[in-house]
Write an enzyme that holds these catalytic residues in place. Structure first.
Site, PDB file in Angstrom:
ATOM      1  CG  HIS A  96      61.742  48.052  58.275  1.00  0.00           C
ATOM      2  ND1 HIS A  96      62.305  46.812  58.067  1.00  0.00           N
ATOM      3  CD2 HIS A  96      62.776  48.900  58.455  1.00  0.00           C
ATOM      4  CE1 HIS A  96      63.617  46.908  58.115  1.00  0.00           C
ATOM      5  NE2 HIS A  96      63.927  48.170  58.344  1.00  0.00           N
ATOM      6  CG  ASP A 175      69.067  44.712  49.900  1.00  0.00           C
ATOM      7  OD1 ASP A 175      69.608  45.834  49.871  1.00  0.00           O
ATOM      8  OD2 ASP A 175      68.905  44.077  50.948  1.00  0.00           O
ATOM      9  NE  ARG A 182      74.532  50.458  50.891  1.00  0.00           N
ATOM     10  CZ  ARG A 182      73.460  50.279  51.668  1.00  0.00           C
ATOM     11  NH1 ARG A 182      72.582  49.332  51.385  1.00  0.00           N
ATOM     12  NH2 ARG A 182      73.277  51.033  52.713  1.00  0.00           N
ATOM     13  CB  SER A 197      69.105  48.634  51.292  1.00  0.00           C
ATOM     14  OG  SER A 197      69.218  47.477  52.066  1.00  0.00           O
ATOM     15  CE  LYS A 201      66.246  44.691  52.734  1.00  0.00           C
ATOM     16  NZ  LYS A 201      67.432  44.722  53.548  1.00  0.00           N
TER      17      LYS A 201
HETATM   18  N1  URA Z   1      69.003  47.867  56.801  1.00  0.00           N
HETATM   19  C1  URA Z   1      68.900  47.409  55.520  1.00  0.00           C
HETATM   20  O1  URA Z   1      68.120  46.525  55.217  1.00  0.00           O
HETATM   21  N2  URA Z   1      69.698  47.998  54.606  1.00  0.00           N
HETATM   22  C2  URA Z   1      70.567  48.987  54.877  1.00  0.00           C
HETATM   23  O2  URA Z   1      71.223  49.466  53.987  1.00  0.00           O
HETATM   24  C3  URA Z   1      70.660  49.423  56.206  1.00  0.00           C
HETATM   25  C4  URA Z   1      69.851  48.853  57.155  1.00  0.00           C
END
Ligand code: URA
Length: 451
Positions: A96, A175, A182, A197, A201
């Site tokens: 990622h 999320d 947020r 977050s 995923k």
């Molecule tokens: N990328 C994400 O997937 N979530 C966040 O909170 C910040 C960056």
């Protein structure tokens, strides 16, 4: 499968959101059931947004510990089905990136790493703001399908070892809700919430190893190096608590990576790299090999980092990586010939502008964020999720920092389909480039490794 968690506290009393808000407001620690309650409530809409928002603010003011962050991550991941590759007898690994400009590394990385006999189920996102997105770049190949049902992802991983796909609606749905809240409540910057977050995923993706590429610099999500390091440390320790093998590379994103910014041209660069053209974009090539080598090491496929690097270079020179890429295109509905004749299929937009040096010297600096913003103005990116992408729009950097230039040398070619967009993109790109009398100091792509 969706796991339905008990919504009762230990003593059998029904859990109430107000009690959890108060507990966090007072800086107390929450347990697994309590985080499950919050995540399920977010995914199912069973508590009002104002209570979820108050909870997020309490978490912002009293940051979650690593253990709490892991519990929240797991709870969020369990609000949707988790991909399951446990019957596939290979290490499963993904990476990622926190995002950047010209960061099309995943495009080359996924098929390349899969050549080593590891499974790479790579879930990616779309571009937003100045940063590009892997899904958009993949879609610059006509008919390339990124919306793939779980069953077909599984089949492709089993047969080919690699699949590149988009996040489905039911993957970690908590999320999506919590991120939107947020964004509207000034709580995006909470490090534990960012970690939960991102990792919810990735955890839902069913991999056992995860490489994090945490960037720093003007084009990065975290601009300052110490902030990137802190984020990387928390990502790694939380991922480990979740049972994932994980490490993070802290990488440079003050200037764009590689030569291409945009979609079709980043895909073109990827294909040239997979064809073995090391010199086209040496920093991009290095990013692909370094990231891939660390993925092979954390997945247990190869112990020695240097051997892993050599193994990957070998898959490029013997043609395996390009073959894997070609097969992936075919599996996902595109025309595999794109991999052989990219210039025929990946066309730049019809209008172009050559940005030239206005004096003799060196390219001292090309600001990543301004370059990314210029890309958006040209049509290569989007400001709102619903905006259309122009796959042929973008920037090709003929010169990079450290290159000597004479007055009139072409530093970059900009592409757009609309003259107003071309003009706006060119004006902004002009602010990104600095010509200096002295040669700038070279920069290191990988600053450090967090294990
Ligand atoms: N990328 C994400 O997937 N979530 C966040 O909170 C910040 C960056």
């Amino acid at each position: 499968m969706l796991e339905v968690r008990p919504l009762r506290s230990g003593g059998g009393r029904t859990m109430r959101m107000i009690d959890l808000i108060i507990k966090k407001r007072d800086g107390k620690t929450l347990n697994a059931e309590e985080f499950d309650f919050v995540a399920q409530a977010a995914a199912q809409g069973t508590v009002p947004d104002y209570q979820l928002s108050a909870f997020l603010m309490a978490c912002f003011l009293h940051p979650l510990s690593n253990k709490e962050t892991a519990l929240l991550t797991k709870a969020m991941a369990h609000t949707g089905p988790r991909l399951d590759f446990s019957d596939i007898d290979m290490p499963k690994v993904d990476k990622h990136s926190t995002g950047g400009v010209g960061d099309g590394v995943s495009l080359a990385l996924a098929p390349l790493v899969a050549c080593a006999g590891v499974a790479v189920p790579m879930m990616s996102g779309r571009g937003l703001g100045h940063t590009g997105g892997t899904l958009d770049k993949l879609e610059s190949i006509k008919n390339f399908e990124i919306r793939i049902p779980a069953k077909l992802i599984h089949r492709q991983i089993q047969k080919l070892g690699v699949c590149m796909f988009g996040q489905t609606k039911d993957l970690a749905p908590a999320d999506r809700k919590l991120y939107a809240l947020r964004d509207a409540t000034g709580t995006v910057e909470s490090r534990p919430l960012i970690v939960a977050s991102i990792l919810s995923k990735k955890y839902a993706e069913g991999v056992d190893s995860l490489l994090m590429d945490v960037k720093y610099g003007s084009g990065a999500f975290m601009q300052k190096l110490p902030d990137s390091k802190k984020l990387a440390q928390m990502l790694v320790s939380t991922a480990k608590l979740l049972g994932l093998n994980c490490r993070a590379l802290i990488t440079y994103m003050d200037q764009p990576l590689g030569r291409a910014v945009g979609n079709a041209n980043e895909m073109y660069q990827t294909i040239q790299i997979l064809k073995g053209d090391k010199d086209l974009a040496p920093d991009f090539y290095e990013a692909v090999i370094e990231t891939g080598a660390h993925m092979l090491v954390i997945s247990g496929r190869e112990k020695n980092l240097d051997k892993a690097r050599k193994m990957l270079t070998g898959y490029i020179t013997d043609g395996s990586a390009l073959r894997k890429f070609r097969e992936m295109i075919k599996w996902q509905g595109g025309n595999p010939t794109v991999a052989d004749e990219p210039e025929k299929f990946l066309k730049n937009a019809k209008l172009s502008f050559e940005f030239k040096a206005d004096k003799k010297g060196y390219v001292g600096f090309i600001d990543a964020k301004l370059t990314g913003r210029a890309g958006v103005l040209l049509g290569a990116g989007r400001d709102r999720m619903e905006d259309e992408i122009d796959f042929g729009a973008g920037i090709w950097l003929h010169k990079k920092a450290g290159d000597a230039v004479k007055k009139g040398d072409v530093i970059a070619t900009l592409y757009a389909s609309d003259p107003k967009r071309l003009q706006a993109g060119a004006e902004l790109f002009g602010q990104a480039v600095k010509i200096t009398a002295a040669k700038p100091k070279p920069y290191k792509l990988v600053h450090s490794i967090i294990k």
